[in-house]
Design a protein around this motif. Structure first.
Motif, PDB file in Angstrom:
ATOM      1  N   SER A 345      48.346  36.699  34.571  1.00 24.77           N
ATOM      2  CA  SER A 345      47.940  36.294  36.263  1.00 24.77           C
ATOM      3  C   SER A 345      47.323  37.482  36.699  1.00 24.77           C
ATOM      4  O   SER A 345      48.159  38.560  36.489  1.00 24.77           O
ATOM      5  N   ALA A 346      46.668  36.486  37.160  1.00 28.56           N
ATOM      6  CA  ALA A 346      45.654  38.244  38.942  1.00 28.56           C
ATOM      7  C   ALA A 346      45.614  37.227  39.866  1.00 28.56           C
ATOM      8  O   ALA A 346      45.601  36.279  39.920  1.00 28.56           O
ATOM      9  N   SER A 347      46.076  37.864  41.081  1.00 29.20           N
ATOM     10  CA  SER A 347      46.248  37.013  41.916  1.00 29.20           C
ATOM     11  C   SER A 347      45.191  37.561  43.577  1.00 29.20           C
ATOM     12  O   SER A 347      45.422  38.949  43.149  1.00 29.20           O
ATOM     13  N   VAL A 348      44.734  36.901  44.260  1.00 32.61           N
ATOM     14  CA  VAL A 348      44.290  37.250  45.375  1.00 32.61           C
ATOM     15  C   VAL A 348      45.123  36.317  46.522  1.00 32.61           C
ATOM     16  O   VAL A 348      45.430  35.279  46.614  1.00 32.61           O
ATOM     17  N   THR A 349      43.968  37.030  47.139  1.00 39.78           N
ATOM     18  CA  THR A 349      44.464  37.216  49.048  1.00 39.78           C
ATOM     19  C   THR A 349      43.161  36.009  49.648  1.00 39.78           C
ATOM     20  O   THR A 349      42.064  36.354  49.423  1.00 39.78           O
ATOM     21  N   LEU A 350      43.386  34.739  50.703  1.00 36.78           N
ATOM     22  CA  LEU A 350      41.886  34.616  51.121  1.00 36.78           C
ATOM     23  C   LEU A 350      42.317  35.095  53.151  1.00 36.78           C
ATOM     24  O   LEU A 350      42.876  34.930  53.358  1.00 36.78           O
ATOM     25  N   ARG A 351      40.941  35.540  52.369  1.00 36.55           N
ATOM     26  CA  ARG A 351      40.411  35.806  54.097  1.00 36.55           C
ATOM     27  C   ARG A 351      39.608  35.070  54.935  1.00 36.55           C
ATOM     28  O   ARG A 351      38.710  34.484  54.476  1.00 36.55           O
ATOM     29  N   LEU A 352      40.242  34.560  55.942  1.00 35.19           N
ATOM     30  CA  LEU A 352      39.558  33.175  56.417  1.00 35.19           C
ATOM     31  C   LEU A 352      37.896  33.957  57.282  1.00 35.19           C
ATOM     32  O   LEU A 352      38.241  34.887  57.848  1.00 35.19           O
ATOM     33  N   PRO A 353      37.128  33.391  57.483  1.00 38.16           N
ATOM     34  CA  PRO A 353      36.214  33.700  57.967  1.00 38.16           C
ATOM     35  C   PRO A 353      36.153  33.397  59.376  1.00 38.16           C
ATOM     36  O   PRO A 353      36.885  32.452  60.155  1.00 38.16           O
ATOM     37  N   LEU A 474      40.357  39.093  48.638  1.00 39.97           N
ATOM     38  CA  LEU A 474      40.974  40.312  48.646  1.00 39.97           C
ATOM     39  C   LEU A 474      41.825  40.707  47.777  1.00 39.97           C
ATOM     40  O   LEU A 474      42.840  40.002  47.198  1.00 39.97           O
ATOM     41  N   PRO A 475      41.720  40.797  46.130  1.00 33.52           N
ATOM     42  CA  PRO A 475      42.152  41.149  44.942  1.00 33.52           C
ATOM     43  C   PRO A 475      43.905  41.849  45.579  1.00 33.52           C
ATOM     44  O   PRO A 475      44.075  42.770  46.428  1.00 33.52           O
ATOM     45  N   LEU A 476      45.169  41.891  45.051  1.00 35.93           N
ATOM     46  CA  LEU A 476      46.420  41.935  45.727  1.00 35.93           C
ATOM     47  C   LEU A 476      46.839  43.301  44.484  1.00 35.93           C
ATOM     48  O   LEU A 476      47.769  42.923  43.746  1.00 35.93           O
ATOM     49  N   ASP A 477      46.291  43.889  43.915  1.00 40.24           N
ATOM     50  CA  ASP A 477      47.059  45.403  43.554  1.00 40.24           C
ATOM     51  C   ASP A 477      47.612  45.706  43.637  1.00 40.24           C
ATOM     52  O   ASP A 477      47.680  45.684  44.949  1.00 40.24           O
ATOM     53  N   VAL A 482      54.685  40.076  42.701  1.00 43.06           N
ATOM     54  CA  VAL A 482      55.040  39.730  43.925  1.00 43.06           C
ATOM     55  C   VAL A 482      54.251  37.979  44.073  1.00 43.06           C
ATOM     56  O   VAL A 482      54.627  36.766  44.729  1.00 43.06           O
ATOM     57  N   ALA A 483      52.790  38.294  44.333  1.00 44.26           N
ATOM     58  CA  ALA A 483      52.298  37.191  43.709  1.00 44.26           C
ATOM     59  C   ALA A 483      52.450  36.026  43.868  1.00 44.26           C
ATOM     60  O   ALA A 483      52.309  35.157  43.651  1.00 44.26           O
ATOM     61  N   PHE A 484      52.575  36.765  42.317  1.00 48.29           N
ATOM     62  CA  PHE A 484      52.304  36.067  41.351  1.00 48.29           C
ATOM     63  C   PHE A 484      53.908  34.787  41.738  1.00 48.29           C
ATOM     64  O   PHE A 484      53.770  33.486  42.025  1.00 48.29           O
ATOM     65  N   ALA A 485      55.164  34.608  42.222  1.00 48.29           N
ATOM     66  CA  ALA A 485      56.245  34.775  42.757  1.00 48.29           C
ATOM     67  C   ALA A 485      56.320  33.468  43.986  1.00 48.29           C
ATOM     68  O   ALA A 485      56.403  32.939  44.094  1.00 48.29           O
ATOM     69  N   SER A 486      54.928  34.137  44.602  1.00 49.52           N
ATOM     70  CA  SER A 486      54.858  33.169  45.462  1.00 49.52           C
ATOM     71  C   SER A 486      53.748  32.420  45.733  1.00 49.52           C
ATOM     72  O   SER A 486      54.070  30.980  46.441  1.00 49.52           O
TER      73      SER A 486
END
Length: 501
Positions: A345-353, A474-477, A482-486
């Motif tokens: 699994s890989a996660s990214v967060t979304l930055r609001l435009p 924005l990748p949560l490297d 933790v991002a997966f659990a969330s």
């Protein structure tokens, strides 16, 4: 199309986007440079200036959403945990050490969970599960949602749904118990299990072979192109707010459960009202264990559904997933992804435009890009208490005014972007004064794929979908576990809570 753009950062920098502590650090560390230069020691001043510029870069310049010092600290923590073996997880059931199958055995930030059964509710006397996070001193309750979606909704209906979400957050703040509201959606390719069982039950055997072949081909084609979505709603109550109310209801776990279920009734009314959900079912402990298992291993859903269907015909079939086996048999976080069982699994967060977010645009993020791939999205709404919200809003507005005044005094032009952020801060302050609640939401999207697929390619496709939706990924490297659990397991994990990450 409904566009929402009235959001503002949690903090507005005082000068040139720099916060107070950053500005103070820069000013204090410049004093040795100034003292050396005033004494005429130019060689030493040049060396100190070079070091000061490096420090300014480390403190001020963001690198992929974090400062260089933040990256360095995260790298050291991940490296130390990997070398010491702290981040590696092996389930007790996989090593033959599981003694109590009802004991929760989950990796990482989920290790401190305990699952309790609440008092019976409704005509079926179901007992919703209460999720206790001992280390964070929080309680969570999760519901499975049935919602028709907003794909076919008109602009007016979407606006009403947005207002319904605002009303739900206002109601959560008014309870003086709930401090976080979590909405999660998981989208997976359709496996056709329920459809196959329905066909088996209703097939009469009188159709010709040609018709049966056509129906089978249509079923296979529709199964390949369809996706299945699961929606969950969770709310988190801190122990600090729950303790006194729980004692008034009898104390102990039962007293806390009654308080939480009273708040759950208020949230359910908002979900089935303004938010348009057709049904909100508070998950029991066995249901939550099955949801947790499919969160870690999406491919296990078909076998779990088959067991449930077999249990309906034969009560001797065990369809429950024990909590000791609800998690992965093994998990290993890596800097660029999270490995669990046969999945990555890989996660990214979304930055609001800055231009605003269109309601319904996130559908592209939830559309799987490869066979067997799963997409998950969570939107977390930390609800700020009224007193703290007023102070933060006033401070943000004052910071925006101070930044404009300082730029004007030094003769710098205030650009449209800076003016827009200041205007948003003032509008948010006005809305808060009108009685609305304050929240700083964030979203995390996760792609889960079998280890036979390249997770780097899946992540690039996810980032492309995020950009297509109008957001910036924005990748949560260093924090994919933790991002997966969330974002994939509805157990109340919040990235912004102290100690959670």
């Amino acid at each position: 199309m409904t566009i929402y753009s009235d959001y503002t950062p949690r903090r507005v920098g005082w000068f040139l986007g720099i916060s107070g502590w950053q500005l103070g650090t820069i000013a204090l560390t410049f004093l040795p440079v100034a003292a050396t230069a005033s004494a005429g020691r130019w060689a030493s001043a040049a060396v100190l200036t070079l070091g000061w510029l490096v420090l300014v870069f480390l403190v001020v310049v963001p690198v992929r959403g974090r400062s260089a010092t933040g990256w360095a600290w995260s790298t050291v923590r991940v490296a130390a945990g990997s070398l010491a073996g702290w981040t590696r997880f092996r389930a007790r059931a996989a090593t033959g050490q599981a003694r109590d199958l009802s004991e929760v055995d989950l990796p990482g930030v989920l290790a401190g969970l305990a699952i309790h059964e609440g008092p019976p509710q409704g005509p079926e006397f179901a007992r919703p599960a209460l999720i206790q996070h001992r280390s964070l001193r929080t309680w969570t309750q999760t519901a499975s949602l049935e919602h028709p979606g907003i794909d076919m909704a008109e602009a007016g209906e979407r606006d009403l749904l947005g207002r319904g979400l605002g009303t739900l957050l206002d109601a959560a703040e008014a309870t003086e118990l709930i401090d976080t509201v979590i909405l999660m959606v998981r989208s997976i390719p359709e496996d056709g299990t329920e459809r196959a069982e329905w066909v088996r039950r209703h097939r009469t055997g009188h159709a010709s072979p040609v018709v049966s072949g056509i129906n089978a081909a249509l079923d296979e084609m529709s199964t390949r192109i369809n996706t299945r979505s699961e929606a969950f709603f969770s709310f988190v109550v801190p122990e600090a707010r729950l303790g006194r109310a729980g004692r008034e209801f009898g104390g102990g776990i039962d007293g806390r459960a009654r308080v939480i279920q009273s708040a759950a009734a208020e949230m359910e009314a908002q979900l089935t009202g303004g938010l348009g959900a057709t049904r909100a079912t508070w998950l029991t402990s066995p249901q939550l264990a099955a949801v947790t298992r499919t969160g870690f291993a999406p491919g296990d859903r078909a076998s779990i559904v088959e067991a449930v269907l077999a249990h309906d015909k034969d009560a001797g079939v065990n369809a429950d997933v024990p909590w000791a086996m609800a998690g992965p048999s093994g998990a290993d976080p890596a800097p660029r992804h999270y490995s669990h069982d046969a999945w990555n699994s890989a996660s990214v967060t979304l930055r609001l435009p800055d231009k605003g977010a269109a309601m319904g645009a996130l559908r592209a993020v939830l559309t799987p890009g490869l066979p067997g791939e799963r997409r998950s999205l969570v939107v977390v709404f930390p609800v700020v208490p009224r007193g703290r919200a007023v102070r933060q809003s006033e401070k943000t507005a004052e910071s925006a005014n101070l930044a404009e005044d300082m730029r004007a005094k030094v003769g710098m032009r205030t650009g449209a972007s800076i003016r827009g952020k200041a205007d948003k801060a003032r509008r948010v302050d006005a809305k808060l004064a009108a009685g609305n609640s304050l929240t700083y939401p964030y979203a995390v999207a996760t792609v889960t794929a079998p280890k036979t697929a390249r997770i780097s390619e899946c992540r690039r496709r996810l980032e492309s979908s995020v950009r297509k939706a109008g957001f910036a990924p924005l990748p949560l490297d260093m924090a994919h576990d933790v991002a997966f659990a969330s974002s994939c397991v509805p157990l109340g994990v919040d990235l912004t809570r102290p100690g959670q990450s």
